[in-house]
Design a protein around this motif. Structure first.
Motif, PDB file in Angstrom:
ATOM      1  N   VAL A  31      98.618  20.827  56.723  1.00  0.00           N
ATOM      2  CA  VAL A  31      97.395  21.627  56.622  1.00  0.00           C
ATOM      3  C   VAL A  31      97.480  22.768  57.644  1.00  0.00           C
ATOM      4  O   VAL A  31      97.793  22.521  58.820  1.00  0.00           O
ATOM      5  CB  VAL A  31      96.156  20.745  56.912  1.00  0.00           C
ATOM      6  CG1 VAL A  31      94.876  21.574  56.869  1.00  0.00           C
ATOM      7  CG2 VAL A  31      96.085  19.589  55.928  1.00  0.00           C
ATOM      8  N   ARG A  32      97.196  23.976  57.183  1.00  0.00           N
ATOM      9  CA  ARG A  32      97.260  25.130  58.111  1.00  0.00           C
ATOM     10  C   ARG A  32      96.125  24.979  59.126  1.00  0.00           C
ATOM     11  O   ARG A  32      94.952  25.024  58.760  1.00  0.00           O
ATOM     12  CB  ARG A  32      97.138  26.435  57.334  1.00  0.00           C
ATOM     13  CG  ARG A  32      98.266  26.654  56.327  1.00  0.00           C
ATOM     14  CD  ARG A  32      98.009  27.869  55.476  1.00  0.00           C
ATOM     15  NE  ARG A  32      96.697  27.821  54.846  1.00  0.00           N
ATOM     16  CZ  ARG A  32      96.081  28.862  54.288  1.00  0.00           C
ATOM     17  NH1 ARG A  32      96.659  30.046  54.277  1.00  0.00           N
ATOM     18  NH2 ARG A  32      94.887  28.727  53.747  1.00  0.00           N
ATOM     19  N   THR A  33      96.523  24.814  60.372  1.00  0.00           N
ATOM     20  CA  THR A  33      95.564  24.419  61.411  1.00  0.00           C
ATOM     21  C   THR A  33      95.608  25.396  62.574  1.00  0.00           C
ATOM     22  O   THR A  33      96.688  25.823  62.990  1.00  0.00           O
ATOM     23  CB  THR A  33      95.913  22.992  61.913  1.00  0.00           C
ATOM     24  OG1 THR A  33      95.893  22.091  60.792  1.00  0.00           O
ATOM     25  CG2 THR A  33      94.948  22.511  62.973  1.00  0.00           C
ATOM     26  N   LEU A 110      85.310  33.200  62.872  1.00  0.00           N
ATOM     27  CA  LEU A 110      85.673  32.055  62.031  1.00  0.00           C
ATOM     28  C   LEU A 110      86.016  32.501  60.611  1.00  0.00           C
ATOM     29  O   LEU A 110      86.941  31.964  59.988  1.00  0.00           O
ATOM     30  CB  LEU A 110      84.528  31.033  62.020  1.00  0.00           C
ATOM     31  CG  LEU A 110      84.327  30.336  63.368  1.00  0.00           C
ATOM     32  CD1 LEU A 110      82.985  29.631  63.418  1.00  0.00           C
ATOM     33  CD2 LEU A 110      85.463  29.350  63.648  1.00  0.00           C
ATOM     34  N   ASP A 111      85.300  33.501  60.108  1.00  0.00           N
ATOM     35  CA  ASP A 111      85.607  34.023  58.770  1.00  0.00           C
ATOM     36  C   ASP A 111      87.014  34.617  58.740  1.00  0.00           C
ATOM     37  O   ASP A 111      87.750  34.464  57.768  1.00  0.00           O
ATOM     38  CB  ASP A 111      84.583  35.092  58.354  1.00  0.00           C
ATOM     39  CG  ASP A 111      83.256  34.454  57.942  1.00  0.00           C
ATOM     40  OD1 ASP A 111      83.225  33.230  57.738  1.00  0.00           O
ATOM     41  OD2 ASP A 111      82.249  35.190  57.858  1.00  0.00           O
ATOM     42  N   ALA A 112      87.367  35.284  59.845  1.00  0.00           N
ATOM     43  CA  ALA A 112      88.719  35.865  59.915  1.00  0.00           C
ATOM     44  C   ALA A 112      89.764  34.739  59.936  1.00  0.00           C
ATOM     45  O   ALA A 112      90.813  34.842  59.287  1.00  0.00           O
ATOM     46  CB  ALA A 112      88.848  36.737  61.162  1.00  0.00           C
ATOM     47  N   LEU A 113      89.472  33.660  60.640  1.00  0.00           N
ATOM     48  CA  LEU A 113      90.412  32.531  60.677  1.00  0.00           C
ATOM     49  C   LEU A 113      90.529  31.864  59.306  1.00  0.00           C
ATOM     50  O   LEU A 113      91.592  31.368  58.931  1.00  0.00           O
ATOM     51  CB  LEU A 113      89.964  31.498  61.723  1.00  0.00           C
ATOM     52  CG  LEU A 113      90.061  31.920  63.188  1.00  0.00           C
ATOM     53  CD1 LEU A 113      89.458  30.855  64.109  1.00  0.00           C
ATOM     54  CD2 LEU A 113      91.516  32.187  63.586  1.00  0.00           C
ATOM     55  N   ALA A 114      89.419  31.875  58.567  1.00  0.00           N
ATOM     56  CA  ALA A 114      89.399  31.198  57.260  1.00  0.00           C
ATOM     57  C   ALA A 114      90.390  31.814  56.275  1.00  0.00           C
ATOM     58  O   ALA A 114      90.802  31.168  55.315  1.00  0.00           O
ATOM     59  CB  ALA A 114      87.985  31.238  56.683  1.00  0.00           C
ATOM     60  N   ASP A 116      93.455  32.470  56.880  1.00  0.00           N
ATOM     61  CA  ASP A 116      94.810  31.937  57.094  1.00  0.00           C
ATOM     62  C   ASP A 116      94.875  30.444  57.389  1.00  0.00           C
ATOM     63  O   ASP A 116      95.969  29.890  57.466  1.00  0.00           O
ATOM     64  CB  ASP A 116      95.482  32.681  58.253  1.00  0.00           C
ATOM     65  CG  ASP A 116      95.713  34.142  57.910  1.00  0.00           C
ATOM     66  OD1 ASP A 116      96.216  34.403  56.809  1.00  0.00           O
ATOM     67  OD2 ASP A 116      95.353  35.004  58.737  1.00  0.00           O
ATOM     68  N   TYR A 117      93.713  29.820  57.605  1.00  0.00           N
ATOM     69  CA  TYR A 117      93.747  28.412  58.031  1.00  0.00           C
ATOM     70  C   TYR A 117      92.753  27.572  57.222  1.00  0.00           C
ATOM     71  O   TYR A 117      91.721  28.065  56.781  1.00  0.00           O
ATOM     72  CB  TYR A 117      93.421  28.297  59.527  1.00  0.00           C
ATOM     73  CG  TYR A 117      94.387  29.077  60.384  1.00  0.00           C
ATOM     74  CD1 TYR A 117      95.647  28.581  60.688  1.00  0.00           C
ATOM     75  CD2 TYR A 117      94.044  30.345  60.862  1.00  0.00           C
ATOM     76  CE1 TYR A 117      96.545  29.314  61.449  1.00  0.00           C
ATOM     77  CE2 TYR A 117      94.935  31.087  61.625  1.00  0.00           C
ATOM     78  CZ  TYR A 117      96.187  30.568  61.916  1.00  0.00           C
ATOM     79  OH  TYR A 117      97.078  31.296  62.662  1.00  0.00           O
ATOM     80  N   ASP A 118      93.102  26.281  57.099  1.00  0.00           N
ATOM     81  CA  ASP A 118      92.232  25.344  56.380  1.00  0.00           C
ATOM     82  C   ASP A 118      91.424  24.460  57.328  1.00  0.00           C
ATOM     83  O   ASP A 118      90.341  24.004  56.972  1.00  0.00           O
ATOM     84  CB  ASP A 118      93.087  24.454  55.467  1.00  0.00           C
ATOM     85  CG  ASP A 118      93.922  25.298  54.533  1.00  0.00           C
ATOM     86  OD1 ASP A 118      93.331  26.158  53.852  1.00  0.00           O
ATOM     87  OD2 ASP A 118      95.158  25.147  54.524  1.00  0.00           O
TER      88      ASP A 118
END
Ligand code: ATP
Ligand code: MG
Length: 247
Positions: A31-33, A110-114, A116-118
């Protein structure tokens, strides 16, 4: 994207240690973390051997047009990245306070992280600040490490009352006991009572252990140097419970 925040308003209870180990397990499942370190102490960088310097400081991370590329770091573990904190994060509370809508700035990151990450893990500083309130609003799971002591439970009860008085639409709490010492009968007494009275507590407990404390020397998640230890197994059970328990 699912947000797991490791939080307690008490300090030194194992938030950073647990963040690193749980995020590692998430990443090992493919999982991309990412861990977003919110604490100026920058403990996650230390454990993961990542340079903590944040170019432009916390202010640059929170700025209107979010570009996290200059700030994100690979950890060397597959699927596990870090958005590190340095000493500039001591101003995070004030930075959020100064915004018209503190939550919006937080959510933008957090939206920016979303993209690339799950899974995102937030390593929270101790205290009940604007940062903490923002964490409660955005998180899906609040993982709360507690020492098995009466004062620690008192603080936990106050925290739960506080959270109940706030609008936290999707937040589920996942408290568990950390640093449990088999040689201390009082730990067993406190835990037995709490596990009976509060079904919300996770059944898995993490022992007080030299192998876990050695993370500070090895500068790695415990799985990197003691993968077959009972402590690593305890963390696997904890992660499994957090993922599957109907919280
Ligand atoms: N299960 C454990 N067994 C032994 N030592 C532990 C365990 N969990 C944490 N520690 C040790 O306790 C200390 C505090 O841990 P940690 O930094 O993770 O707490 P924290 O809640 O993040 O602290 P802070 O509030 O300062 O951010 C560290 O030295 C860590 O190695
Ligand atoms: Mg910490």
């Amino acid at each position: 994207m699912k947000i797991f925040s490791v939080y307690n308003f008490k300090g030194g209870v194992g938030k950073t240690t647990n963040t690193v180990n749980l995020a590692y397990l998430s990443a090992m499942e493919g999982v991309r973390t990412v861990i977003w370190d919110l604490d100026p102490q920058g403990g996650t960088s230390f454990f993961l051997c990542v340079k903590p310097k944040v170019k432009g400081g916390a202010k640059a991370v929170l700025k209107g047009k979010v570009d996290l590329d200059p700030h994100l770091r690979m950890t060397g573990y597959p699927n596990l990245d870090l958005l590190p904190a340095d000493i500039s994060y001591r101003h995070l509370d004030q930075l959020l306070h100064d915004k018209n809508d503190p939550l919006k700035s937080f959510v933008r990151v957090l939206d920016a992280l979303a993209r690339d990450y799950d899974h995102v893990f937030l390593d929270c500083p101790p205290g009940l600040s604007i940062v903490a309130e923002s964490v409660f609003r955005v998180s899906h799971v609040l993982v709360i490490p507690l020492l098995p002591s009466t004062l620690s439970l008192r603080a936990y009860n106050k925290l739960v009352q506080f959270i109940a008085s706030r609008r936290t639409p999707r937040l589920r709490v996942a408290p568990f006991f950390n640093q449990v010492s088999s040689g201390k009968p009082i730990h067993q007494v406190v835990m037995r009572k709490v596990l009976q009275e509060h079904p919300i507590f996770l059944r898995t407990t993490i022992p007080d252990s030299n192998a876990i404390e050695a993370m500070g020397i090895k500068r790695a998640p415990i799985f990197a140097y003691a993968p077959t230890s009972p402590e690593s197994d305890a963390y696997r059970a904890l992660w499994q419970e957090i993922k599957t328990k109907k919280l």
